[in-house]
Design an enzyme around this catalytic site. Structure first.
Site, PDB file in Angstrom:
ATOM      1  N   GLU A   1      17.140   8.997  -5.471  1.00 51.33           N
ATOM      2  CA  GLU A   1      18.549   8.795  -5.803  1.00 51.33           C
ATOM      3  C   GLU A   1      18.699   8.767  -7.322  1.00 51.33           C
ATOM      4  O   GLU A   1      17.887   8.176  -8.015  1.00 51.33           O
ATOM      5  CB  GLU A   1      19.049   7.486  -5.194  1.00 51.33           C
ATOM      6  CG  GLU A   1      18.944   7.452  -3.670  1.00 51.33           C
ATOM      7  CD  GLU A   1      19.178   6.057  -3.104  1.00 51.33           C
ATOM      8  OE1 GLU A   1      18.935   5.078  -3.850  1.00 51.33           O
ATOM      9  OE2 GLU A   1      19.587   5.951  -1.943  1.00 51.33           O
TER      10      GLU A   1
ATOM     11  N   HIS B   1      18.810  -0.686  -9.020  1.00 48.17           N
ATOM     12  CA  HIS B   1      18.216   0.411  -8.261  1.00 48.17           C
ATOM     13  C   HIS B   1      16.871   0.840  -8.851  1.00 48.17           C
ATOM     14  O   HIS B   1      16.696   0.858 -10.081  1.00 48.17           O
ATOM     15  CB  HIS B   1      19.147   1.632  -8.238  1.00 48.17           C
ATOM     16  CG  HIS B   1      20.343   1.454  -7.366  1.00 48.17           C
ATOM     17  ND1 HIS B   1      21.564   1.028  -7.847  1.00 48.17           N
ATOM     18  CD2 HIS B   1      20.506   1.645  -6.024  1.00 48.17           C
ATOM     19  CE1 HIS B   1      22.433   0.969  -6.848  1.00 48.17           C
ATOM     20  NE2 HIS B   1      21.811   1.329  -5.739  1.00 48.17           N
TER      21      HIS B   1
ATOM     22  N   GLU C   1      23.603  -6.457  -1.940  1.00 52.32           N
ATOM     23  CA  GLU C   1      23.001  -6.320  -0.614  1.00 52.32           C
ATOM     24  C   GLU C   1      21.488  -6.512  -0.703  1.00 52.32           C
ATOM     25  O   GLU C   1      20.830  -5.993  -1.590  1.00 52.32           O
ATOM     26  CB  GLU C   1      23.305  -4.925  -0.059  1.00 52.32           C
ATOM     27  CG  GLU C   1      22.614  -4.597   1.255  1.00 52.32           C
ATOM     28  CD  GLU C   1      22.700  -3.128   1.601  1.00 52.32           C
ATOM     29  OE1 GLU C   1      21.766  -2.621   2.243  1.00 52.32           O
ATOM     30  OE2 GLU C   1      23.703  -2.476   1.221  1.00 52.32           O
TER      31      GLU C   1
ATOM     32  N   SER D   1      19.463  -4.319   5.250  1.00 52.42           N
ATOM     33  CA  SER D   1      20.230  -3.494   6.167  1.00 52.42           C
ATOM     34  C   SER D   1      19.464  -3.425   7.471  1.00 52.42           C
ATOM     35  O   SER D   1      18.239  -3.224   7.470  1.00 52.42           O
ATOM     36  CB  SER D   1      20.448  -2.085   5.601  1.00 52.42           C
ATOM     37  OG  SER D   1      21.257  -1.319   6.472  1.00 52.42           O
TER      38      SER D   1
END
Length: 434
Positions: free
Chosen positions: A213, A220, A357, A360
């Protein structure tokens, strides 16, 4: 090194050999002090110039900062010394001299920017606060492993070189594998499901994941540590229970075992273990609460993913860890099972820290026909995943699981500003070395 004594173990009356780095030298004229640092702490070495051999004094006091030295001598009580004792040296050896021009100051008296620190990580780790981050990280991973075992999980290791990505798409690092195209795995998702479908049932893995990404943010990384769980005969509620237990175990271990490290980082007074159950907020409620804060330029609508400002607004509103549940099926991966009574809602969930977050997860689709439909709905070719889908024809039990970002857990637990501070040698768009 035989007969070496750590500085923290040096007691008055002992004859010791200590080894470490020259932290600093204080020359007061007729008397001078060398502060030696090792992994256990620091100790003062006293040089009385008129009463000692000139070569001994010169060897000790000419050593540049961060040179590696060994010192042998007698330990004496000295209340004015930083640790209450000092060594009167009988011998000093410079094992490895350091260049006087250091790229950063390991004493911490002069700040360095993050890029300089990462370029010189060996020196950076000589700072007590930085070393403490990684001592805590190690302890957290131990605590997480122990907690998974309390949940009757077996630790596994899955391939990091794969023929296809977990979720397809372009966020994959391609490599050449004996003349064939392969990829660095972006998640152990499919493999851990296959193992949960065996008689092992409950599994966990702590290992690297790779995502191509093009983010360049403080939260990140392109190589990260994923803490994964998968359990047969579990639903999404069970998986949330495990995720909550794992996160709480990390905080509890740090509070119990790492008081000195928290002190070194400067957060001992504010560090708290989360109390009570983490609230479980539906996606619909989350949208309503975010919109009610008035923090966003545009109101969110059903089907929107949550941006960073949206997550921050909701985090401030909730004030602690919380789950977001019942996400729209259309924005969750193909392997997430929908609710039986409402196919528009998935069993997917996210575990959130107020800042971001962390997790997940969800219940997985275990029915072969439904799984194939999910592939097709998301534009993926089921034939490319035949190794995975065929096992769902041989009795795949209901199962659920999650992936927890290891660095994000450390970052939020310690209040770090940048996720790269939680990694020894981070990999991002700009950093491939060291």
């Amino acid at each position: 090194m035989q007969d070496r004594t750590y500085t923290a173990d040096a007691e008055p009356g002992d004859d010791v050999t200590v080894a470490g780095w020259v932290h600093e030298i204080r020359d007061l004229g007729g008397i001078a002090f060398l502060i030696l640092r090792d992994t256990s702490g620091k100790i003062q070495i006293k040089f009385e110039k008129d009463e000692m051999d000139d070569d001994l004094v010169e060897t000790g006091l000419d050593a540049s900062r961060e040179s590696v030295v060994t010192v042998s001598g007698a330990v004496e009580e000295e209340p004015r010394a930083p640790t209450g004792v000092e060594v009167t040296p009988e011998s000093v050896e410079v094992v490895a001299p350091a260049d006087p021009e250091l790229p950063l100051d390991p004493s911490g008296k002069v700040d360095a920017d993050l890029s300089t620190r990462l370029d010189n990580r060996t020196l950076d780790l000589r700072k007590e606060d930085v070393q403490s981050v990684f001592e805590i990280r190690s302890g957290v991973l131990n605590a997480v492993r122990d907690q998974f075992r309390e949940f009757d999980c077996t630790e596994i290791n899955t391939p990091k070189i794969v023929a296809t990505g977990t979720e397809g798409g372009t966020e994959l690092f391609p490599i050449t594998y004996f003349g064939e195209e392969a990829f660095m795995n972006q998640s152990p998702q499919l493999f851990k499901q296959l193992i949960a479908g065996s008689n092992v049932e409950r599994v966990f893995e702590i290992g690297p994941i790779f995502r191509a990404e093009e983010h360049n943010t403080p939260r990140h990384l392109n190589e990260a540590t994923s803490i994964d769980f998968e359990g047969a005969f579990c639903d999404h509620q069970d998986a949330m229970d495990v995720a909550e237990g794992v996160v709480k175990s990390a905080y509890e271990a740090v509070q119990e075992n790492f008081g000195d490290e928290l002190e070194a980082i400067g957060i001992a007074d504010e560090f708290e273990v989360p109390e009570g159950d983490f609230p479980r907020i539906s996606y619909e409620e989350a949208i309503e609460r975010i919109n009610a804060t008035g923090e966003l330029d545009e109101q969110l609508v059903w089907g929107d993913d949550l941006s960073t400002p949206a997550e921050e607004a909701l985090g401030q509103d909730v004030g602690g860890h919380y789950f977001i549940t019942d996400w729209p099926s259309e924005i969750k991966p193909f392997y997430i099972k929908d609710h039986d009574d409402d196919p528009e809602l998935s069993t997917g969930f996210d575990l959130m820290h107020p800042r971001m977050e962390l997790v997940s997860g969800g219940q997985r689709e275990h029915r072969h026909e439904k799984l194939i439909e999910g592939f097709e709905q998301q534009g993926l070719d089921p034939d490319q995943f035949e190794y995975y889908t065929k096992m769902f024809k041989y009795g795949m039990p209901p199962h659920a699981g999650f992936g927890l970002g290891g660095e994000r857990l450390i970052m939020t637990l310690l209040g770090l500003d940048n996720i790269r501070e939680a990694v020894l040698f981070p990999r991002d768009r700009q950093r491939l070395s060291p």
